[in-house]
Design a protein around this motif. Structure first.
Motif, PDB file in Angstrom:
ATOM      1  N   TYR A   1      44.709 -29.736  -1.786  1.00 47.70           N
ATOM      2  CA  TYR A   1      44.997 -29.967  -3.209  1.00 47.70           C
ATOM      3  C   TYR A   1      44.140 -29.081  -4.095  1.00 47.70           C
ATOM      4  CZ  TYR A   1      40.798 -32.768  -4.336  1.00 47.70           C
ATOM      5  OH  TYR A   1      39.513 -33.191  -4.586  1.00 47.70           O
ATOM      6  N   ARG A   2      44.596 -28.963  -5.337  1.00 44.44           N
ATOM      7  CA  ARG A   2      43.835 -28.255  -6.365  1.00 44.44           C
ATOM      8  C   ARG A   2      44.063 -28.954  -7.694  1.00 44.44           C
ATOM      9  NH1 ARG A   2      47.252 -22.726  -7.511  1.00 44.44           N
ATOM     10  NH2 ARG A   2      49.087 -23.816  -8.205  1.00 44.44           N
ATOM     11  N   ILE A   3      43.142 -28.698  -8.631  1.00 44.72           N
ATOM     12  CA  ILE A   3      43.224 -29.288  -9.962  1.00 44.72           C
ATOM     13  C   ILE A   3      43.303 -28.157 -10.970  1.00 44.72           C
ATOM     14  CG2 ILE A   3      42.136 -30.834 -11.625  1.00 44.72           C
ATOM     15  CD1 ILE A   3      40.406 -31.836  -9.195  1.00 44.72           C
ATOM     16  N   GLU A   4      44.338 -28.164 -11.789  1.00 44.62           N
ATOM     17  CA  GLU A   4      44.482 -27.161 -12.848  1.00 44.62           C
ATOM     18  C   GLU A   4      43.574 -27.524 -14.025  1.00 44.62           C
ATOM     19  OE1 GLU A   4      46.277 -24.390 -12.733  1.00 44.62           O
ATOM     20  OE2 GLU A   4      47.104 -24.827 -10.756  1.00 44.62           O
ATOM     21  N   GLY A   5      43.199 -26.526 -14.804  1.00 41.21           N
ATOM     22  CA  GLY A   5      42.471 -26.754 -16.046  1.00 41.21           C
ATOM     23  C   GLY A   5      40.975 -26.972 -15.879  1.00 41.21           C
ATOM     24  N   LEU A   6      40.417 -26.524 -14.765  1.00 43.11           N
ATOM     25  CA  LEU A   6      38.982 -26.688 -14.568  1.00 43.11           C
ATOM     26  C   LEU A   6      38.227 -25.409 -14.898  1.00 43.11           C
ATOM     27  CD1 LEU A   6      38.737 -28.604 -11.176  1.00 43.11           C
ATOM     28  CD2 LEU A   6      38.712 -29.544 -13.506  1.00 43.11           C
ATOM     29  N   ALA A   7      37.045 -25.569 -15.502  1.00 41.29           N
ATOM     30  CA  ALA A   7      36.142 -24.441 -15.677  1.00 41.29           C
ATOM     31  C   ALA A   7      35.457 -24.143 -14.360  1.00 41.29           C
ATOM     32  CB  ALA A   7      35.105 -24.745 -16.755  1.00 41.29           C
ATOM     33  N   MET A   8      35.156 -25.209 -13.596  1.00 42.43           N
ATOM     34  CA  MET A   8      34.553 -25.041 -12.276  1.00 42.43           C
ATOM     35  C   MET A   8      34.645 -26.343 -11.494  1.00 42.43           C
ATOM     36  SD  MET A   8      30.466 -25.157 -12.740  1.00 42.43           S
ATOM     37  CE  MET A   8      29.647 -26.680 -13.183  1.00 42.43           C
ATOM     38  N   ALA A   9      34.516 -26.198 -10.194  1.00 44.52           N
ATOM     39  CA  ALA A   9      34.382 -27.339  -9.277  1.00 44.52           C
ATOM     40  C   ALA A   9      33.376 -26.893  -8.220  1.00 44.52           C
ATOM     41  CB  ALA A   9      35.715 -27.700  -8.645  1.00 44.52           C
ATOM     42  N   VAL A  10      32.300 -27.660  -8.057  1.00 44.75           N
ATOM     43  CA  VAL A  10      31.250 -27.291  -7.111  1.00 44.75           C
ATOM     44  C   VAL A  10      30.900 -28.487  -6.223  1.00 44.75           C
ATOM     45  CG1 VAL A  10      30.249 -25.480  -8.569  1.00 44.75           C
ATOM     46  CG2 VAL A  10      29.423 -27.823  -8.781  1.00 44.75           C
ATOM     47  N   ASN A  11      30.413 -28.181  -5.037  1.00 41.80           N
ATOM     48  CA  ASN A  11      29.944 -29.231  -4.137  1.00 41.80           C
ATOM     49  C   ASN A  11      28.762 -29.926  -4.796  1.00 41.80           C
ATOM     50  OD1 ASN A  11      31.771 -28.557  -2.089  1.00 41.80           O
ATOM     51  ND2 ASN A  11      30.405 -26.975  -1.327  1.00 41.80           N
ATOM     52  N   TYR A  12      28.809 -31.248  -4.844  1.00 44.52           N
ATOM     53  CA  TYR A  12      27.743 -32.049  -5.445  1.00 44.52           C
ATOM     54  C   TYR A  12      26.941 -32.761  -4.367  1.00 44.52           C
ATOM     55  CZ  TYR A  12      25.643 -34.972  -9.114  1.00 44.52           C
ATOM     56  OH  TYR A  12      24.774 -35.592  -9.978  1.00 44.52           O
ATOM     57  N   GLY A  13      27.572 -32.970  -3.198  1.00 47.16           N
ATOM     58  CA  GLY A  13      26.857 -33.607  -2.104  1.00 47.16           C
ATOM     59  C   GLY A  13      27.800 -34.340  -1.177  1.00 47.16           C
ATOM     60  N   ALA A  14      27.191 -35.125  -0.299  1.00 43.35           N
ATOM     61  CA  ALA A  14      27.943 -35.945   0.645  1.00 43.35           C
ATOM     62  C   ALA A  14      27.225 -37.276   0.763  1.00 43.35           C
ATOM     63  CB  ALA A  14      28.033 -35.260   2.001  1.00 43.35           C
ATOM     64  N   ASN A  15      27.991 -38.351   0.752  1.00 41.61           N
ATOM     65  CA  ASN A  15      27.402 -39.679   0.866  1.00 41.61           C
ATOM     66  C   ASN A  15      27.184 -40.091   2.311  1.00 41.61           C
ATOM     67  OD1 ASN A  15      27.378 -39.952  -1.911  1.00 41.61           O
ATOM     68  ND2 ASN A  15      29.400 -40.879  -1.967  1.00 41.61           N
ATOM     69  N   LYS A  16      28.034 -39.619   3.199  1.00 36.70           N
ATOM     70  CA  LYS A  16      27.926 -40.018   4.599  1.00 36.70           C
ATOM     71  C   LYS A  16      28.655 -38.979   5.442  1.00 36.70           C
ATOM     72  CE  LYS A  16      28.923 -43.931   7.609  1.00 36.70           C
ATOM     73  NZ  LYS A  16      29.498 -45.278   7.683  1.00 36.70           N
ATOM     74  N   VAL A  17      28.025 -38.581   6.551  1.00 35.72           N
ATOM     75  CA  VAL A  17      28.627 -37.610   7.467  1.00 35.72           C
ATOM     76  C   VAL A  17      28.466 -38.121   8.886  1.00 35.72           C
ATOM     77  CG1 VAL A  17      28.589 -35.230   8.324  1.00 35.72           C
ATOM     78  CG2 VAL A  17      27.949 -35.683   5.956  1.00 35.72           C
TER      79      VAL A  17
ATOM     80  N   PRO B   1      38.284 -38.512  15.597  1.00 35.96           N
ATOM     81  CA  PRO B   1      38.004 -37.419  14.661  1.00 35.96           C
ATOM     82  C   PRO B   1      36.747 -36.673  15.100  1.00 35.96           C
ATOM     83  CG  PRO B   1      37.836 -39.567  13.559  1.00 35.96           C
ATOM     84  CD  PRO B   1      38.166 -39.825  14.986  1.00 35.96           C
ATOM     85  N   VAL B   2      36.631 -35.419  14.698  1.00 37.18           N
ATOM     86  CA  VAL B   2      35.434 -34.637  15.026  1.00 37.18           C
ATOM     87  C   VAL B   2      34.431 -34.644  13.886  1.00 37.18           C
ATOM     88  CG1 VAL B   2      36.624 -33.210  16.725  1.00 37.18           C
ATOM     89  CG2 VAL B   2      36.490 -32.437  14.341  1.00 37.18           C
ATOM     90  N   CYS B   3      34.889 -34.988  12.693  1.00 38.61           N
ATOM     91  CA  CYS B   3      34.001 -35.108  11.538  1.00 38.61           C
ATOM     92  C   CYS B   3      34.647 -36.046  10.525  1.00 38.61           C
ATOM     93  CB  CYS B   3      33.759 -33.741  10.891  1.00 38.61           C
ATOM     94  SG  CYS B   3      32.671 -33.760   9.449  1.00 38.61           S
ATOM     95  N   VAL B   4      33.833 -36.962  10.012  1.00 40.68           N
ATOM     96  CA  VAL B   4      34.266 -37.833   8.926  1.00 40.68           C
ATOM     97  C   VAL B   4      33.180 -37.739   7.871  1.00 40.68           C
ATOM     98  CG1 VAL B   4      34.875 -40.175   8.208  1.00 40.68           C
ATOM     99  CG2 VAL B   4      35.425 -39.400  10.532  1.00 40.68           C
ATOM    100  N   VAL B   5      33.572 -37.341   6.676  1.00 43.03           N
ATOM    101  CA  VAL B   5      32.590 -37.141   5.617  1.00 43.03           C
ATOM    102  C   VAL B   5      33.132 -37.638   4.283  1.00 43.03           C
ATOM    103  CG1 VAL B   5      33.361 -34.738   5.235  1.00 43.03           C
ATOM    104  CG2 VAL B   5      31.082 -35.450   4.460  1.00 43.03           C
ATOM    105  N   GLU B   6      32.256 -38.250   3.508  1.00 49.55           N
ATOM    106  CA  GLU B   6      32.583 -38.631   2.145  1.00 49.55           C
ATOM    107  C   GLU B   6      31.944 -37.579   1.248  1.00 49.55           C
ATOM    108  OE1 GLU B   6      32.740 -42.915   0.824  1.00 49.55           O
ATOM    109  OE2 GLU B   6      31.037 -42.174  -0.345  1.00 49.55           O
ATOM    110  N   THR B   7      32.771 -36.705   0.696  1.00 48.13           N
ATOM    111  CA  THR B   7      32.273 -35.599  -0.123  1.00 48.13           C
ATOM    112  C   THR B   7      32.278 -35.982  -1.601  1.00 48.13           C
ATOM    113  OG1 THR B   7      34.475 -34.607  -0.389  1.00 48.13           O
ATOM    114  CG2 THR B   7      33.146 -33.879   1.502  1.00 48.13           C
ATOM    115  N   VAL B   8      31.402 -35.345  -2.339  1.00 49.85           N
ATOM    116  CA  VAL B   8      31.362 -35.526  -3.792  1.00 49.85           C
ATOM    117  C   VAL B   8      31.417 -34.130  -4.418  1.00 49.85           C
ATOM    118  CG1 VAL B   8      30.122 -36.481  -5.755  1.00 49.85           C
ATOM    119  CG2 VAL B   8      29.918 -37.581  -3.512  1.00 49.85           C
ATOM    120  N   THR B   9      32.378 -33.947  -5.309  1.00 54.81           N
ATOM    121  CA  THR B   9      32.583 -32.684  -5.998  1.00 54.81           C
ATOM    122  C   THR B   9      32.408 -32.908  -7.498  1.00 54.81           C
ATOM    123  OG1 THR B   9      34.165 -31.963  -4.314  1.00 54.81           O
ATOM    124  CG2 THR B   9      34.239 -30.813  -6.433  1.00 54.81           C
TER     125      THR B   9
END
Length: 151
Positions: free
Chosen positions: A78-94, A138-146
């Motif tokens: 997916y993608r979001i239109e109308g953004l100035a930026m989107a950056v990785n903010y972190g991960a809550n659980k990996v 699964p080989v990876c399960v992660v809760e990402t924050v953007t």
């Protein structure tokens, strides 16, 4: 590929599974390059001869290599239109529930967990599950924050 016309439209999709990325094949060259970049040259990753006699019968990708595929795989979902930026903010659980043998084909599934104001924009939390073709777990399960900032 799903396209959202702004944060509000993504917010309406909270709780839904957005779909899957395409398949990505993990090669020994990719594993070796990751080992060089990180300094992690453990034999289970970079020595095919020794790994052939190891627990998996072949080399396996680093868990963090698998995790590092998340941004590129999610960008196929997916993608979001109308953004100035989107950056990785972190991960809550990996978690890395299963290994990734060299030659594995991986793909990511994405579920939007929350969209909330914060960090000077909106914090988007997704659950990303990377699966291996033919794998039982699964080989990876992660809760990402953007952090997404509108124009």
């Amino acid at each position: 590929m799903r396209t959202f016309e702004g944060i509000a439209e993504l917010e309406a999709a909270v709780g839904t599974h957005l779909g899957y990325s395409g398949w990505h094949t993990v090669t020994q060259e990719q594993i070796d390059t990751f080992a060089d970049a990180t300094g992690d040259h453990q034999w289970i990753h970079v020595d095919p001869d020794r790994a052939a006699d190891g627990p998996f019968g072949t080399t396996i990708a680093h868990g963090y290599l698998t995790l590092s595929l998340v941004p590129a795989l999610v960008a196929q979902v997916y993608r979001i239109e109308g953004l100035a930026m989107a950056v990785n903010y972190g991960a809550n659980k990996v978690r890395f529930p299963a290994p990734v043998p060299v030659g594995s084909r991986l793909r990511a599934g994405v579920e939007v967990r929350s969209v909330a104001p914060g960090g000077g924009g909106h914090l988007i939390t997704n659950t990303v599950v990377i699966e291996r073709e033919g794998g039982e777990k699964p080989v990876c399960v992660v809760e990402t924050v953007t952090l997404a900032v509108a124009r």
